[in-house]
Design an enzyme around this catalytic site. Structure first.
Site, short mmCIF file in Angstrom:
data_model
loop_
_atom_site.label_atom_id
_atom_site.label_comp_id
_atom_site.label_asym_id
_atom_site.label_seq_id
_atom_site.Cartn_x
_atom_site.Cartn_y
_atom_site.Cartn_z
N HIS A 163 0.83 -1.21 0.00
CA HIS A 163 0.00 0.00 0.00
C HIS A 163 0.87 1.27 0.00
O HIS A 163 1.91 1.31 0.66
CB HIS A 163 -0.88 0.05 1.25
CG HIS A 163 -2.04 -0.90 1.23
ND1 HIS A 163 -1.89 -2.23 1.53
CD2 HIS A 163 -3.35 -0.70 0.97
CE1 HIS A 163 -3.08 -2.82 1.45
NE2 HIS A 163 -3.98 -1.92 1.11
N ASN A 194 8.47 -4.26 3.42
CA ASN A 194 7.07 -3.87 3.57
C ASN A 194 6.54 -4.21 4.96
O ASN A 194 5.82 -3.41 5.57
CB ASN A 194 6.24 -4.56 2.50
CG ASN A 194 4.76 -4.24 2.60
OD1 ASN A 194 4.37 -3.11 2.87
ND2 ASN A 194 3.92 -5.24 2.39
#
Length: 319
Positions: A163, A194
């Site tokens: 995201h 991430n």
């Protein structure tokens, strides 16, 4: 003056070290230096923001619904959307703008991902019953099929669907959280980065809502050159899937932090898209905002200076 600021930042953060992903992890100094943009401080020779705007190109703030007038979102305020509130400091660029429930993005059709995403965080947006278990990653049908990423592009690549506007930033509404799962808000990210160091940075952004009146976050990918053995600089990055989704070499976050008395603090981070030790302090990834502006082709400072006469930029100190 902005030019003096740029020269100072160049001395603190050389371009050669910027293009090396490894140098961003282990080669920069710890700590932070405070750079003032207070236009009332004549003793420092800083000129008015009007003089600044005469010298620096300014990306205009797009027009929106007149009733909203780009004012910050306040809890339970009727008629002003959270995506509108995120526009307060304008846009870093004006190409392919898309608005969602509580963020705004500029889509890069060539690379099949966003060029940047802007969102506003406050205690209300971070609170709610929304659950990411009810969300699924999905192609953005508003993007032409030639330029659209799909879930199949990520399958078997070893990359996370990372995201840009984080799902946890938008718990106030299930629709708002759902919107963060459009693949136009996603880039291929190294899984270790991430889920660890990048996640730490996202959590840190959320924690700042306890200390600042408003927190604006702009996130995006970078594709940085690297020096090869022949001494030349090359921009090289992988693409994945049949739609050739670009894998960024780095990611940036620019934080615009509003204080109670109207001062604005600026923090800018760059993190390489590779495994990063989550124990490395986030201060190690602080960079001069000019480095991000030059590398991305975006502009932040001129628009911010249109809204405040007192801007302070926190960046890394000398190593």
């Amino acid at each position: 003056m902005y030019v003096n600021y740029c020269n100072k930042m160049q001395r603190l953060f050389s371009y050669k070290s910027f293009v090396s992903g490894a140098s961003l992890v282990v080669g920069v100094g710890v700590g932070a230096a405070l750079v003032g943009f207070n236009t009332n401080d004549e003793s420092r020779g800083l000129k008015s923001h009007r003089g600044l705007l005469e010298r620096v190109p300014v990306i205009p703030i797009p027009s929106v619904d007149a009733a909203s007038n780009l004012i910050p979102y306040q809890p339970s305020q009727a008629g002003v959307s959270k995506s509108t509130a995120a526009m307060k400091y304008g846009f870093p660029s004006l190409a392919n703008i898309k608005t969602r429930e509580s963020y705004v993005t500029s889509y890069d059709p060539r690379n099949r991902t966003a060029a940047w995403v802007i969102e506003q965080l406050n205690p209300e947006t971070l609170t709610g019953s929304s659950d990411r278990k009810n969300c699924d990653f999905k192609a953005d049908d508003s993007v032409h099929m030639y330029h659209r990423a799909t879930n199949a592009d990520y399958k078997g690549t070893g990359f996370d669907r990372g995201h840009l506007a984080a799902a946890a930033n938008h718990k106030w509404s299930q629709k708002a959280m759902d919107d963060t799962f459009y693949l136009s808000n996603v880039s291929p990210q190294d899984p270790h980065m991430n889920r660890n160091a990048w996640n730490n940075l996202e959590q840190y952004c959320r924690s700042l809502t306890k200390h600042y009146l408003n927190v604006f976050v702009c996130t995006g990918p970078l594709y940085l050159p690297r020096q090869e053995q022949d001494g030349k600089l090359y921009v090289k990055y992988q693409v994945v899937g049949k739609n050739h989704v670009a894998v960024p070499t780095h990611f940036f976050k620019v934080l615009i932090l509003e204080k109670q008395r109207g001062e604005v603090e600026l923090r800018s981070y760059v993190m390489p898209n590779m495994p990063v030790d989550e124990k490395i302090p986030l201060e190690r990834f602080l960079v001069p905002i000019e480095s991000i502006e030059r590398a991305s082709g975006l502009l932040f400072v001129p628009n911010i200076m249109k809204k405040t006469s007192a801007l302070q930029a926190i960046t890394m100190g000398p190593s």
